[in-house]
Design an enzyme around this catalytic site. Sequence first.
Site, PDB file in Angstrom:
ATOM      1  N   GLU A  94       0.810  -1.206   0.000  1.00 31.10           N
ATOM      2  CA  GLU A  94       0.000   0.000   0.000  1.00 31.10           C
ATOM      3  C   GLU A  94       0.850   1.265   0.000  1.00 31.10           C
ATOM      4  O   GLU A  94       1.843   1.361   0.718  1.00 31.10           O
ATOM      5  CB  GLU A  94      -0.861   0.002   1.256  1.00 31.10           C
ATOM      6  CG  GLU A  94      -1.702   1.250   1.341  1.00 31.10           C
ATOM      7  CD  GLU A  94      -2.227   1.459   2.739  1.00 31.10           C
ATOM      8  OE1 GLU A  94      -2.861   0.545   3.258  1.00 31.10           O
ATOM      9  OE2 GLU A  94      -1.978   2.526   3.295  1.00 31.10           O
ATOM     10  N   CYS A 335      -3.194   5.056   6.847  1.00 38.04           N
ATOM     11  CA  CYS A 335      -2.116   4.363   6.174  1.00 38.04           C
ATOM     12  C   CYS A 335      -1.976   2.951   6.726  1.00 38.04           C
ATOM     13  O   CYS A 335      -2.136   2.732   7.906  1.00 38.04           O
ATOM     14  CB  CYS A 335      -0.835   5.107   6.536  1.00 38.04           C
ATOM     15  SG  CYS A 335      -0.098   5.976   5.228  1.00 38.04           S
TER      16      CYS A 335
HETATM   17  N1  SAH Z   1       5.606   0.386  12.057  1.00 42.30           N
HETATM   18  C1  SAH Z   1       5.822   1.765  12.106  1.00 42.30           C
HETATM   19  C2  SAH Z   1       5.310   2.502  10.892  1.00 42.30           C
HETATM   20  C3  SAH Z   1       4.009   2.020  10.335  1.00 42.30           C
HETATM   21  S1  SAH Z   1       2.591   2.265  11.369  1.00 42.30           S
HETATM   22  C4  SAH Z   1       5.230   2.372  13.376  1.00 42.30           C
HETATM   23  O1  SAH Z   1       4.502   1.686  14.070  1.00 42.30           O
HETATM   24  O2  SAH Z   1       5.565   3.503  13.662  1.00 42.30           O
HETATM   25  C5  SAH Z   1       2.288   3.925  10.973  1.00 42.30           C
HETATM   26  C6  SAH Z   1       1.397   4.674  11.908  1.00 42.30           C
HETATM   27  O3  SAH Z   1       0.039   4.250  11.791  1.00 42.30           O
HETATM   28  C7  SAH Z   1       1.827   4.478  13.347  1.00 42.30           C
HETATM   29  O4  SAH Z   1       2.019   5.679  14.030  1.00 42.30           O
HETATM   30  C8  SAH Z   1       0.662   3.696  13.870  1.00 42.30           C
HETATM   31  O5  SAH Z   1       0.582   3.867  15.194  1.00 42.30           O
HETATM   32  C9  SAH Z   1      -0.518   4.223  13.064  1.00 42.30           C
HETATM   33  N2  SAH Z   1      -1.731   3.398  13.152  1.00 42.30           N
HETATM   34  C10 SAH Z   1      -1.810   2.069  13.055  1.00 42.30           C
HETATM   35  N3  SAH Z   1      -3.078   1.657  13.304  1.00 42.30           N
HETATM   36  C11 SAH Z   1      -3.807   2.774  13.537  1.00 42.30           C
HETATM   37  C12 SAH Z   1      -5.195   3.017  13.852  1.00 42.30           C
HETATM   38  N4  SAH Z   1      -6.063   2.010  13.962  1.00 42.30           N
HETATM   39  N5  SAH Z   1      -5.591   4.290  14.049  1.00 42.30           N
HETATM   40  C13 SAH Z   1      -4.719   5.319  13.936  1.00 42.30           C
HETATM   41  N6  SAH Z   1      -3.405   5.158  13.647  1.00 42.30           N
HETATM   42  C14 SAH Z   1      -2.956   3.890  13.437  1.00 42.30           C
END
Ligand code: SAH
Length: 363
Positions: A94, A335
């Site tokens: 993605e 994302c």
């Molecule tokens: N693995 C890395 C980068 C990818 S996740 C990390 O965790 O930082 C990217 C972002 O998406 C992270 O800040 C994560 O906390 C957020 N994210 C994942 N699931 C989410 C959700 N259900 N609602 C809001 N943000 C979310």
Amino acid sequence: MLSLKKSIFETTPEELSAWSTAKGLAKFRAAQLNQWIFTNKVYSTEEMSNIPKEVKQDLNSDFDWQFPEITSRLEANDGATKLLLKSEKGHLIESVILRYENRISLCVSSQVGCKMACSFCQTGKLGFFRNLSAAEIMAQFALAQSIVKPEGRFVTHVVFMGMGEPLDNYDNVIKSVNLMIDGYGLNPKNVTISTSGIVPKLLTLADDTKASLAVSLHAAREDLRTELMPINRKYPLSELKEALLHYQAKTGRRMTFEYILIKDKNTSLKEAKELIKFLHGFRAKVNLIPFNHHPGLEYDKPFEETIRTFQKYISDRSYPAPVRYSKGLEVSGACGQLAAKNMDSLEASPTRGAAYERPTPSL
Ligand code: SAH
Ligand code: SF4
């Protein structure tokens, strides 16, 4: 189709110049080629009007210029374009293009799935499939450039906030961010690696790249963070803080933390106080992200008032704490969540099952 040729997307200006020299071309040719690719973001030799036909033929036969196949493209009415790309073995990747008035951000994936199994994250629920190569990461960048170019714009910012934990695919991510910065001239402040906090990698990061860092914190108390992010068992907050202070001392930069606000989980005054305690010693900003609900995830978004109270507590203690709402929500959430959703449906399909064999998440 797996290609044995080197991908043009992961080729550096130095490598392109070396190729040019090896072909016996004049020096100005290398400069022209570099200008087409790294300045103009042109990924088709046909468009390279000042390059002779024989050189174009050589370029086409020596490099792989194939963009990944777009499985789906969703346009949100807030200017986000969500792309689902098909990679080798049918794995889905993605990328999300986020258009703002004065910049375009691209959210890229670094892995198919993720090992970290965070409880609030759709990608985490999928498990881990594989690392993306530097070519696959850079292909997301090149494809996005080719999409926004007809709009008269370029991608100016890149965030590694799609699927995957970038520091768990360290070498390919470092190679990619450095090419975006050194090759394509992106400002290091505008290329951001987001991490759940892989401590040993944080210790070397400042030596290996000038790219920026965002740390997904989500809780500042050990047991709550372990509940939300199992990686905290291996790299607890205490070690994470030590590694980040080392990083901050080395880079002199302000730290960015991400904190998802989850209803009845991490938004109380007690958790806000823990957060302030953790932030002590950092020059830091905290991005507050209201939880994005998705089927299969048990949590909810807090009430607006809770969000404001939490934000006020943090910003009153002189840490900027903007509330960030995800763009493109109406098409499929934050994302990392588009591919996860589609992978789930593919995984359930018996004809595709083999490609989605899921190893046990572990680090
Ligand atoms: N693995 C890395 C980068 C990818 S996740 C990390 O965790 O930082 C990217 C972002 O998406 C992270 O800040 C994560 O906390 C957020 N994210 C994942 N699931 C989410 C959700 N259900 N609602 C809001 N943000 C979310
Ligand atoms: Fe992986 Fe980041 Fe999702 Fe956690 S939040 S499971 S580290 S992609």
